[in-house]
Design a protein around this motif. Structure first.
Motif, short mmCIF file in Angstrom:
data_model
loop_
_atom_site.label_atom_id
_atom_site.label_comp_id
_atom_site.label_asym_id
_atom_site.label_seq_id
_atom_site.Cartn_x
_atom_site.Cartn_y
_atom_site.Cartn_z
N MET A 12 0.82 -1.16 0.00
CA MET A 12 0.00 0.00 0.00
C MET A 12 0.88 1.24 0.00
N ARG A 13 0.51 2.15 -0.80
CA ARG A 13 1.27 3.37 -0.94
C ARG A 13 0.50 4.53 -0.31
N TYR A 14 1.30 5.31 0.45
CA TYR A 14 0.65 6.46 1.09
C TYR A 14 0.99 7.72 0.31
N VAL A 15 0.03 8.43 -0.08
CA VAL A 15 0.19 9.70 -0.78
C VAL A 15 -0.48 10.77 0.08
N ARG A 16 0.32 11.78 0.32
CA ARG A 16 -0.21 12.85 1.16
C ARG A 16 -0.74 13.94 0.25
N GLU A 17 -1.90 14.36 0.49
CA GLU A 17 -2.49 15.46 -0.27
C GLU A 17 -2.57 16.68 0.61
N ASP A 18 -2.07 17.80 0.07
CA ASP A 18 -2.18 19.07 0.78
C ASP A 18 -3.18 19.92 0.04
N ASN A 19 -4.28 20.04 0.62
CA ASN A 19 -5.31 20.87 0.01
C ASN A 19 -5.51 22.15 0.81
N GLY A 20 -4.59 22.42 1.76
CA GLY A 20 -4.70 23.62 2.58
C GLY A 20 -4.29 24.86 1.80
N PRO A 21 -4.53 26.03 2.35
CA PRO A 21 -4.16 27.27 1.67
C PRO A 21 -2.63 27.41 1.60
N TRP A 22 -2.14 28.23 0.69
CA TRP A 22 -0.71 28.37 0.43
C TRP A 22 0.04 28.92 1.63
N TYR A 23 -0.61 29.82 2.39
CA TYR A 23 0.11 30.45 3.50
C TYR A 23 0.32 29.51 4.68
N ARG A 24 -0.24 28.32 4.59
CA ARG A 24 0.02 27.33 5.64
C ARG A 24 1.15 26.37 5.25
N GLN A 25 1.71 26.60 4.09
CA GLN A 25 2.82 25.78 3.62
C GLN A 25 4.13 26.47 3.99
N PRO A 26 5.20 25.72 4.32
CA PRO A 26 6.47 26.36 4.69
C PRO A 26 7.28 26.88 3.49
N TRP A 27 7.13 26.28 2.34
CA TRP A 27 7.98 26.64 1.20
C TRP A 27 7.80 28.06 0.70
N PRO A 28 6.60 28.58 0.56
CA PRO A 28 6.49 29.99 0.12
C PRO A 28 7.17 30.96 1.09
N TRP A 29 7.07 30.68 2.37
CA TRP A 29 7.69 31.55 3.36
C TRP A 29 9.22 31.47 3.29
N LEU A 30 9.74 30.30 3.09
CA LEU A 30 11.19 30.16 2.97
C LEU A 30 11.71 30.84 1.70
N LEU A 31 10.95 30.81 0.64
CA LEU A 31 11.35 31.47 -0.60
C LEU A 31 11.25 33.00 -0.51
N MET A 32 10.45 33.51 0.42
CA MET A 32 10.30 34.96 0.57
C MET A 32 11.38 35.58 1.46
N ILE A 33 12.09 34.80 2.22
CA ILE A 33 13.08 35.34 3.15
C ILE A 33 14.17 36.15 2.44
N PRO A 34 14.84 35.66 1.38
CA PRO A 34 15.89 36.48 0.75
C PRO A 34 15.41 37.82 0.18
N PRO A 35 14.29 37.88 -0.57
CA PRO A 35 13.87 39.20 -1.07
C PRO A 35 13.48 40.18 0.04
N VAL A 36 12.81 39.69 1.05
CA VAL A 36 12.40 40.57 2.15
C VAL A 36 13.63 41.07 2.91
N THR A 37 14.61 40.19 3.12
CA THR A 37 15.85 40.59 3.78
C THR A 37 16.59 41.63 2.95
N ALA A 38 16.62 41.45 1.64
CA ALA A 38 17.29 42.41 0.77
C ALA A 38 16.62 43.77 0.84
#
Length: 166
Positions: A1-27
Motif C-alpha cells: 500500500m502506498r501512502y500519498v499525502r495530499e495538501d489541500n490547505g491554503p498556500w500560506y500554511r505551507q512552509p515553502w512559500p515563506w522560505l522562498l520569501m526570506i531572501p527578497p524581504v531581507t534584501a
C-alpha cells in the motif's frame, strides 16, 4: 500500500512559500538600512570648491614655514575641560591664540577654543566643555593668522606636541 499525502490547505500554511520569501524581504530591509546610513550625515571629506582649497595650500605652507623660522613649538596639555599651552622658541606677545580641534571625517564635530595668556605661569589657557573621544587634528594660530602649528591629539591622550611640521 502506498501512502500519498495530499495538501489541500491554503498556500500560506505551507512552509515553502515563506522560505522562498526570506531572501527578497531581507534584501529590502538591508537596502533601507543602507539608504538611511548613506543619507544620515553629509560627507565631510568632500570639498565643494576644491580649486580654491588647492590654491590656498601654498598660503598654509608659507605660514608653517614662518613658524619654523621663528622656532615656534609647544606642548598642549588637556586637563579635563581645560587646555594649557606652553610655547617654546621666539617669545610671543601675550595676545590670544586660536586652537582648532578638527575631527578627521566630520566637520560638524570640529571645535574652536580661544586661548588667553595667563601671566602667572606664562602659558595660554582655554576651556572646552565636551570633546568626544576621537583622533583630533590640532591647529594653533594667532588671531592675525601669520603662522600656524599643527599636532595630533590621540584618543585618551592628555598631551600633544604642536610644531611647524605637524
Amino acid at each position: 500500500m502506498r501512502y500519498v499525502r495530499e495538501d489541500n490547505g491554503p498556500w500560506y500554511r505551507q512552509p515553502w512559500p515563506w522560505l522562498l520569501m526570506i531572501p527578497p524581504v531581507t534584501a529590502v530591509f538591508v537596502g533601507m538600512i543602507l539608504l538611511r546610513a548613506a543619507t544620515y550625515e553629509p560627507d565631510g571629506l568632500v570639498v565643494a570648491d576644491y580649486y580654491r582649497e588647492g590654491r590656498a595650500i601654498n598660503e598654509v605652507l608659507e605660514r608653517e614655514r614662518f613658524a619654523a623660522q621663528l622656532g615656534l613649538g609647544g606642548e598642549l596639555v588637556r586637563e579635563g575641560e581645560r587646555f594649557v599651552l606652553r610655547m617654546e622658541g621666539t617669545p610671543l606677545p601675550p595676545a590670544p591664540l586660536t586652537l582648532r580641534l578638527l575631527h578627521p571625517t566630520r566637520a560638524n564635530k570640529d571645535a574652536e577654543i580661544r586661548l588667553t595668556h595667563d601671566a602667572h605661569n606664562g602659558a595660554w589657557v582655554g576651556n572646552l566643555a565636551t570633546l568626544p573621544t576621537a583622533r583630533w587634528h590640532v591647529h594653533l594660530e594667532p588671531e592675525d593668522r601669520s603662522w600656524r602649528l599643527r599636532g595630533r591629539l590621540e584618543p585618551d591622550a592628555s598631551r600633544v606636541t604642536v610644531s611647524a611640521g605637524g
